[in-house]
Write a protein that holds these residues in place. Structure first.
Motif, mmCIF file in Angstrom:
data_model
loop_
_atom_site.group_PDB
_atom_site.id
_atom_site.type_symbol
_atom_site.label_atom_id
_atom_site.label_comp_id
_atom_site.label_asym_id
_atom_site.label_seq_id
_atom_site.Cartn_x
_atom_site.Cartn_y
_atom_site.Cartn_z
ATOM 1 N N ALA A 112 0.832 -1.212 0.000
ATOM 2 C CA ALA A 112 0.000 0.000 0.000
ATOM 3 C C ALA A 112 0.861 1.254 0.000
ATOM 4 C CB ALA A 112 -0.926 -0.007 1.216
ATOM 5 N N ILE A 113 1.895 1.262 0.820
ATOM 6 C CA ILE A 113 2.767 2.434 0.914
ATOM 7 C C ILE A 113 3.510 2.661 -0.393
ATOM 8 C CG2 ILE A 113 4.866 3.298 2.034
ATOM 9 C CD1 ILE A 113 3.758 1.805 4.593
ATOM 10 N N TYR A 114 4.095 1.606 -0.936
ATOM 11 C CA TYR A 114 4.836 1.768 -2.185
ATOM 12 C C TYR A 114 3.919 2.239 -3.310
ATOM 13 C CZ TYR A 114 6.818 0.815 -6.679
ATOM 14 O OH TYR A 114 7.210 0.964 -7.988
ATOM 15 N N GLU A 115 2.768 1.597 -3.475
ATOM 16 C CA GLU A 115 1.884 1.950 -4.578
ATOM 17 C C GLU A 115 1.324 3.357 -4.425
ATOM 18 O OE1 GLU A 115 0.450 -2.499 -5.981
ATOM 19 O OE2 GLU A 115 -0.928 -1.281 -4.793
ATOM 20 N N ALA A 116 1.099 3.790 -3.206
ATOM 21 C CA ALA A 116 0.627 5.163 -2.980
ATOM 22 C C ALA A 116 1.689 6.163 -3.422
ATOM 23 C CB ALA A 116 0.267 5.365 -1.515
ATOM 24 N N PHE A 117 2.936 5.948 -2.999
ATOM 25 C CA PHE A 117 4.002 6.855 -3.410
ATOM 26 C C PHE A 117 4.220 6.792 -4.922
ATOM 27 C CE2 PHE A 117 5.804 6.698 1.083
ATOM 28 C CZ PHE A 117 5.510 8.019 1.353
ATOM 29 N N ALA A 118 4.170 5.584 -5.478
ATOM 30 C CA ALA A 118 4.387 5.436 -6.915
ATOM 31 C C ALA A 118 3.326 6.173 -7.723
ATOM 32 C CB ALA A 118 4.403 3.955 -7.289
ATOM 33 N N ALA A 119 2.120 6.261 -7.172
ATOM 34 C CA ALA A 119 1.017 6.895 -7.895
ATOM 35 C C ALA A 119 1.115 8.416 -7.926
ATOM 36 C CB ALA A 119 -0.319 6.479 -7.272
ATOM 37 N N ILE A 120 1.840 9.019 -6.986
ATOM 38 C CA ILE A 120 1.844 10.489 -6.910
ATOM 39 C C ILE A 120 3.217 11.131 -7.085
ATOM 40 C CG2 ILE A 120 -0.256 10.601 -5.519
ATOM 41 C CD1 ILE A 120 1.497 11.107 -3.062
ATOM 42 N N LEU A 121 4.292 10.339 -7.020
ATOM 43 C CA LEU A 121 5.625 10.929 -7.101
ATOM 44 C C LEU A 121 6.190 10.861 -8.508
ATOM 45 C CD1 LEU A 121 7.371 9.569 -3.868
ATOM 46 C CD2 LEU A 121 6.421 11.856 -4.245
ATOM 47 N N ASP A 122 6.842 11.940 -8.910
ATOM 48 C CA ASP A 122 7.655 11.958 -10.111
ATOM 49 C C ASP A 122 9.124 12.050 -9.677
ATOM 50 O OD1 ASP A 122 5.804 11.869 -12.329
ATOM 51 O OD2 ASP A 122 5.097 13.838 -11.651
ATOM 52 N N PRO A 123 10.047 11.681 -10.575
ATOM 53 C CA PRO A 123 11.457 11.720 -10.198
ATOM 54 C C PRO A 123 11.880 13.070 -9.623
ATOM 55 C CG PRO A 123 11.205 10.561 -12.268
ATOM 56 C CD PRO A 123 9.850 11.139 -11.931
ATOM 57 N N GLY A 124 12.525 13.026 -8.457
ATOM 58 C CA GLY A 124 13.014 14.240 -7.821
ATOM 59 C C GLY A 124 12.060 14.881 -6.846
ATOM 60 N N ASP A 125 10.795 14.456 -6.826
ATOM 61 C CA ASP A 125 9.856 14.999 -5.842
ATOM 62 C C ASP A 125 10.325 14.653 -4.434
ATOM 63 O OD1 ASP A 125 8.190 16.056 -7.756
ATOM 64 O OD2 ASP A 125 6.743 14.404 -7.697
ATOM 65 N N GLU A 126 10.221 15.615 -3.529
ATOM 66 C CA GLU A 126 10.674 15.396 -2.150
ATOM 67 C C GLU A 126 9.511 15.022 -1.240
ATOM 68 O OE1 GLU A 126 14.501 18.467 -2.243
ATOM 69 O OE2 GLU A 126 12.749 18.944 -0.995
ATOM 70 N N ALA A 268 -5.071 4.885 -10.353
ATOM 71 C CA ALA A 268 -3.708 4.725 -10.859
ATOM 72 C C ALA A 268 -2.962 3.633 -10.100
ATOM 73 C CB ALA A 268 -2.957 6.053 -10.756
ATOM 74 N N ALA A 269 -3.101 3.622 -8.775
ATOM 75 C CA ALA A 269 -2.446 2.593 -7.973
ATOM 76 C C ALA A 269 -3.013 1.209 -8.279
ATOM 77 C CB ALA A 269 -2.593 2.917 -6.491
ATOM 78 N N THR A 270 -4.323 1.155 -8.548
ATOM 79 C CA THR A 270 -4.945 -0.112 -8.913
ATOM 80 C C THR A 270 -4.414 -0.624 -10.246
ATOM 81 O OG1 THR A 270 -6.959 0.522 -7.715
ATOM 82 C CG2 THR A 270 -7.157 -1.287 -9.285
ATOM 83 N N ASN A 271 -4.210 0.284 -11.194
ATOM 84 C CA ASN A 271 -3.623 -0.104 -12.472
ATOM 85 C C ASN A 271 -2.232 -0.703 -12.262
ATOM 86 O OD1 ASN A 271 -5.880 0.855 -13.779
ATOM 87 N ND2 ASN A 271 -4.925 2.757 -14.472
ATOM 88 N N LEU A 272 -1.455 -0.071 -11.410
ATOM 89 C CA LEU A 272 -0.122 -0.590 -11.095
ATOM 90 C C LEU A 272 -0.218 -1.995 -10.516
ATOM 91 C CD1 LEU A 272 2.928 -0.489 -10.523
ATOM 92 C CD2 LEU A 272 2.421 0.869 -8.483
#
Length: 408
Positions: A112-126, A268-272
């Motif tokens: 859940a944590i990984y997919e949540a971050f993956a859904a909203i973060l782009d490279p370099g986002d802090e 988006a996370a569900t698609n992942l």
């Protein structure tokens, strides 16, 4: 691996090769291996209740095994009936009203944590990460392309960060702030006023908040659990809640967690997940359905035991010269400072770090603890008190004997 290594020569990708092993799981595995070899090791490493999963939940899983409808693929995002039950449970326990379409059922809280971050973060986002932090948070952020930015709190504030600290860490690249209460590894619980201030600060600056509520039912004394999107409604469009059945229902091995958030992010996370793992085991989902649909009697019994152990471990740790342990208000961890012991002689050795001290404790006292380096704050140890009362007392008694020998 040298910087000159070409991509064709690299056996493990740089992205995956940079991931650290879970320190807590590593300590637990080592303790279990030593016990299997006949050594009387007492492990304070694993973050899991020592109680069995309640019988009615197990019964639901057994029945699911016999039901042919669970022998086939089901929707990647979770059984519809489980998602509906999670929505009802969230309103009941948090006062936060959500729709089933805002929920994704995952293989435990880590996914859940990984997919949540993956859904909203782009490279370099802090992502602002209060420390001490659970070991998985920064690794998940990095895997998702983000950059974790630590904000450190210590025992003088009960391991709670302030809005002023968060603001000092905010940059033009900040996209998310992580909020965890009750906390692993410290047991810190933010008051409603503190949580509300952080939520409103995030809204003011247009930040996302990922809040991990996995320990929501494990609070003690006068402390109270507070759900950020419930008390700061204006945050909801940029808030992701992570939760699961692992801690509340003693179901760590069943691997069922979930994400709650805005529909577009959850989609988006569900698609992942549809490509990564597809649906969570149907049997485990049926068990989780029984858990979240039932009452909280089982967790009430566990909480009583954890509260008793909490008071015992804090008292015994604070009896050791050079150890300072604030009283945790939630979860089932004690996080004592051992900075005053570092550099002192203990059985012919002078551990300079909490990693070295933890290794010494395992070798000399046959007690497994996790060093603070794993949580971003050297000079501390984490001890889970989710183990039997007798083992807890014996284990800390061994610590008292060993660490009591420390001399300048």
């Amino acid at each position: 691996m040298s910087a000159a290594t070409s991509p064709s020569e690299r056996r493990v990708s740089a992205r995956i090769g940079a991931i650290s092993e879970s320190a807590t799981l590593a300590v637990d595995a080592k303790a279990k291996a030593l016990k299997a070899a006949g050594r009387p090791v007492i492990g304070f490493g694993a973050g899991e209740p020592d109680f069995p999963t309640p019988g009615y939940i197990v019964d639901a899983a057994v029945e699911a095994c016999r039901n042919p409808k669970y022998h086939r693929y089901t929707p990647a995002g979770g059984l519809p009936e489980l998602k509906a039950a999670i929505a009802e449970k969230t309103l009941r326990d948090s006062g936060y009203e959500v729709d089933a379409s805002q929920i994704l059922v995952t293989n435990g809280g880590k996914q859940a944590i990984y997919e949540a971050f993956a859904a909203i973060l782009d490279p370099g986002d802090e992502v602002i990460v209060p420390a001490p932090y659970w070991t998985t948070y920064p690794e998940s952020i990095r895997l998702a392309g983000g950059v974790p930015v630590d904000v450190v709190a210590d025992e003088t504030t009960g391991y709670r960060v302030s809005v002023e600290q968060l603001e000092a860490a905010r940059t033009e690249r900040t996209k998310v702030v992580l909020f965890v209460s009750p906390s692993n590894p410290t047991g810190a619980v933010y008051s409603e006023a503190e949580a509300e201030a952080i939520g409103k600060w995030a809204v003011e600056h247009g930040l996302w908040v990922l809040t991990d509520e996995i320990y929501e039912h494990l609070v003690y004394g006068d402390a109270k659990f507070t759900s950020l999107p419930a008390i700061v409604p204006e945050l909801r469009d940029k808030c992701i809640v992570v939760n699961g059945v692992a801690k509340t229902y003693a179901m760590t091995g069943w691997r069922v967690g979930w994400v709650i958030g805005p529909r577009d992010v959850v989609k988006a996370a569900t698609n992942l997940q549809s490509h990564a793992t597809s649906n969570v085991s149907n049997v485990a989902q049926a068990a989780a359905l029984a858990a979240v649909s039932g009452n909280l009697d089982a967790v009430a019994e566990m909480r009583t035991a954890f509260d008793r152990r909490r008071q015992t471990i804090v008292r015994m740790l604070n009896e050791i010269d050079g150890v300072l342990c604030p009283e945790p208000e939630g979860a089932f961890y004690a996080y004592p400072s051992v900075k005053e012991l570092l550099g002192k002689e203990i059985r012919g050795k002078r551990p300079a770090t909490s990693v070295e001290l933890a290794a010494l404790i395992l070798d000399e006292a046959e007690v497994a603890v996790v060093p603070g380096e794993a949580f971003g704050t050297p000079g501390y140890l984490r001890l889970s008190y989710a183990l039997g009362d007798d083992d807890l007392v014996e284990g800390v008694s061994r610590l008292q004997k060993l660490l009591g020998e420390a001399k300048a």
